[in-house]
Design an enzyme around this catalytic site. Structure first.
Site, PDB file in Angstrom:
ATOM      1  N   HIS A  59       0.837  -1.202   0.000  1.00 22.90           N
ATOM      2  CA  HIS A  59       0.000   0.000   0.000  1.00 22.90           C
ATOM      3  C   HIS A  59       0.870   1.248   0.000  1.00 22.90           C
ATOM      4  CE1 HIS A  59       0.720  -0.329   4.367  1.00 22.90           C
ATOM      5  NE2 HIS A  59       0.326   0.923   4.477  1.00 22.90           N
ATOM      6  N   HIS A  61       0.806   5.645   1.075  1.00 19.00           N
ATOM      7  CA  HIS A  61       0.186   6.826   1.663  1.00 19.00           C
ATOM      8  C   HIS A  61       0.765   8.020   0.911  1.00 19.00           C
ATOM      9  CE1 HIS A  61      -1.578   4.510   4.856  1.00 19.00           C
ATOM     10  NE2 HIS A  61      -0.387   4.005   5.157  1.00 19.00           N
ATOM     11  N   TYR A 139      11.785   4.095   0.068  1.00 19.93           N
ATOM     12  CA  TYR A 139      10.661   4.390  -0.827  1.00 19.93           C
ATOM     13  C   TYR A 139       9.780   5.491  -0.250  1.00 19.93           C
ATOM     14  CZ  TYR A 139      12.360  -0.242  -2.009  1.00 19.93           C
ATOM     15  OH  TYR A 139      13.160  -1.309  -2.295  1.00 19.93           O
TER      16      TYR A 139
END
Length: 162
Positions: A59, A61, A139
């Site tokens: 996932h 954000h 990342y």
């Protein structure tokens, strides 16, 4: 059936959580360069400012600021997802659906709200146990913000400017 109500604000700042269908997958970090390229392509055609971004294995954000007069973040996400999926399937043996159909969105309404969501992004890899320090997660736009002087590399949860 759930009813999703998206913000209609033009030129706003938004926090998103975008998730893979397979929550045990590592596709996002395994194909980080592909994800980055897809974002660049969509951003070149439908501009937005990346305020913060952290990519975890399954996932992301993200905080975007949209241009004045524009509120079409849904189309941007749709294009990123479609492009990523198409190229991923061409380059690998990946055959199944990649993304959850929807994403979670929150309109940022104040400076404190923005600060809290930036912190949430940058602390998320630590929260999930991938690293013990924000600086160790590659990342993330945290490293860009360190270079810009917005955060110290040893950041412990407080903005450098406070």
């Amino acid at each position: 059936m759930s009813r999703y109500i998206r913000s209609k604000r033009f030129g706003g700042t938004f926090f998103f959580t975008v998730t893979l269908k397979d929550r045990g997958s590592c596709v996002l970090v395994e194909h980080i360069d592909l994800l980055r390229e897809c974002v660049r392509k969509v951003k070149s055609k439908r501009p937005f400012e990346i305020v913060a971004w952290v990519v975890l294995p399954d996932h992301m954000h993200v905080i975007w600021r949209l241009p004045e007069g524009d509120n079409d973040f849904s189309r941007r996400w749709q294009l990123i997802k479609i492009l990523f999926t198409k190229i991923l399937k061409e380059k690998t043996r990946y055959k199944s659906s990649v993304w959850q159909e929807r994403f979670w969105e929150h309109e940022i309404r104040s400076d404190d709200d923005l600060k809290n969501h930036i912190h949430y992004c940058y602390l998320n890899p630590v929260k999930h146990g991938y690293v013990s320090s924000t600086r160790d997660w590659p990342y993330s736009s945290f490293h860009r913000d360190v270079k810009l002087g917005l955060f110290d590399i040893g950041w412990n949860g407080l903005l450098h400017t406070e």
